[in-house]
Design an enzyme around this catalytic site. Structure first.
Site: not given
Ligand code: SF4
Length: 332
Positions: A41, A124, A142
């Site tokens: 990530e 996010y 996203d």
């Protein structure tokens, strides 16, 4: 703002048959899950999957566990990150690994509030980790996810409150109880099917519930304003005999602070600089910034304070890509 009841079912069915094999997609029971997901990530922030894959593999080869990463140092982590850009991510990742090891027993927190206390974790990434690791009913919003929802609704992204949209539809979106898969499936679907240009509508498993597909009047996208390039002069002190260049961290290019560059000055025009030899002009983009660069040089054995010599060929130390481009230009 209501989505079709079967949206998640159809997207998940597509995902089960079409998901890519990615090195961080380990089994849900794997002990590597927390570390691999955290690392991927961080790497995927602002960077495409295909660029991240070799970096990810190299990184876990060098740091196979979160613990091994936490015991490392910035110099080594930055060297492995070299070329991936947005180097703040590497620093944040290292800081986060230390906090997780020392304060969280190597596990990621289970609430967004606590995840966001970790360096480099925003909404996010926090939501992505909650879904992918803890299987919580949340969606990491996203660009892919925004595009999919915006097309399903045939509405400009700017006019959609995505959090509200998910809240209103959560009963249907998460009814499969495969929260982790669904969050990932939506991103994958946007990347592979509902692509930014030329979406694959005729192969799309949700076209019957998509207003963009069914409508003659498609919504208009907001035009992205072009960023104006700024002019910079860059000054290279060169030791010709030893093939070295002087770099400094005091270089006046704020967004690359803490990294080695030759001295830089913003300029208003193309006025020639006295006492320096003009080498070349080149353009460069870093993040969302555009740079128009005039490169100057002088042969010198003396360098100003707070500068250090670096080889123009090979350095063991981390050198950002931007500095490497300057090396390439000046070596022509
Ligand atoms: S039908 Fe086309 S626009 Fe609609 S969700 Fe599918 S790929 Fe995207």
């Amino acid at each position: 703002m209501h989505l079709h009841n079967n949206l998640s079912k159809n997207v998940l069915a597509w995902y089960d048959n079409n998901k890519r094999v990615l090195p961080w997609r380990v089994s849900k029971k794997s002990i590597k899950k927390h570390y691999y997901r955290l690392l991927s990530e961080f790497m995927l922030q602002q960077t495409q999957v295909k660029t991240v894959i070799p970096y990810f593999k190299d990184f876990v080869f060098n740091f196979p566990t979160l613990k091994s990463l936490s015991l490392s140092n910035e110099k080594r982590v930055l060297k492995l990150w070299e070329g991936l850009g947005y180097y703040r991510r590497a620093r944040n990742l290292l800081a986060t690994s230390k906090i997780l090891i020392n304060e969280h027993n190597s596990k990621l927190p289970k609430s967004l509030i606590n995840l966001k206390k970790l360096p480099g974790v925003g909404d996010y990434t926090g939501n992505a980790l909650l879904a992918f690791i803890h299987d919580q009913p949340t969606i990491a919003i996203d660009g892919n996810v925004k595009r999919v929802f915006s097309r399903i609704l045939n509405k400009n992204e700017k006019k959609i409150d995505f959090n509200k949209l998910i809240e209103i539809n959560k009963k249907y979106l998460f009814k499969s109880k495969r929260n982790s898969d669904f969050a990932e499936a939506l991103i994958e679907f946007g990347a592979l099917i509902c692509k930014p240009r030329e979406p694959k509508c005729y192969n799309c498993s949700i076209k019957d519930m998509c207003k963009y597909f069914k409508s003659y009047k498609k919504f208009k996208k907001t035009k992205i304003l072009k960023v104006k390039a700024k002019n910079y002069n860059i000054f290279c002190y060169i030791d010709k005999m030893k093939n070295k260049i002087a770099l400094t961290k005091k270089h006046n290019l704020g967004f690359l602070n803490k990294f080695y560059l030759p001295p830089v000055k913003e300029s208003q025009g193309n006025k020639k600089i006295k006492n320096w030899n003009f080498h070349s002009n080149f353009k460069n983009s870093i993040s969302n910034k555009k740079l128009n660069i005039n490169l100057y040089y002088k042969f010198s054995l003396k360098i100003p304070p707070q500068h250090r010599w670096f080889s123009l060929k090979k350095n063991n130390e981390f050198i950002p890509s931007f500095t490497k481009k300057i090396f390439k230009q000046i070596s022509k």
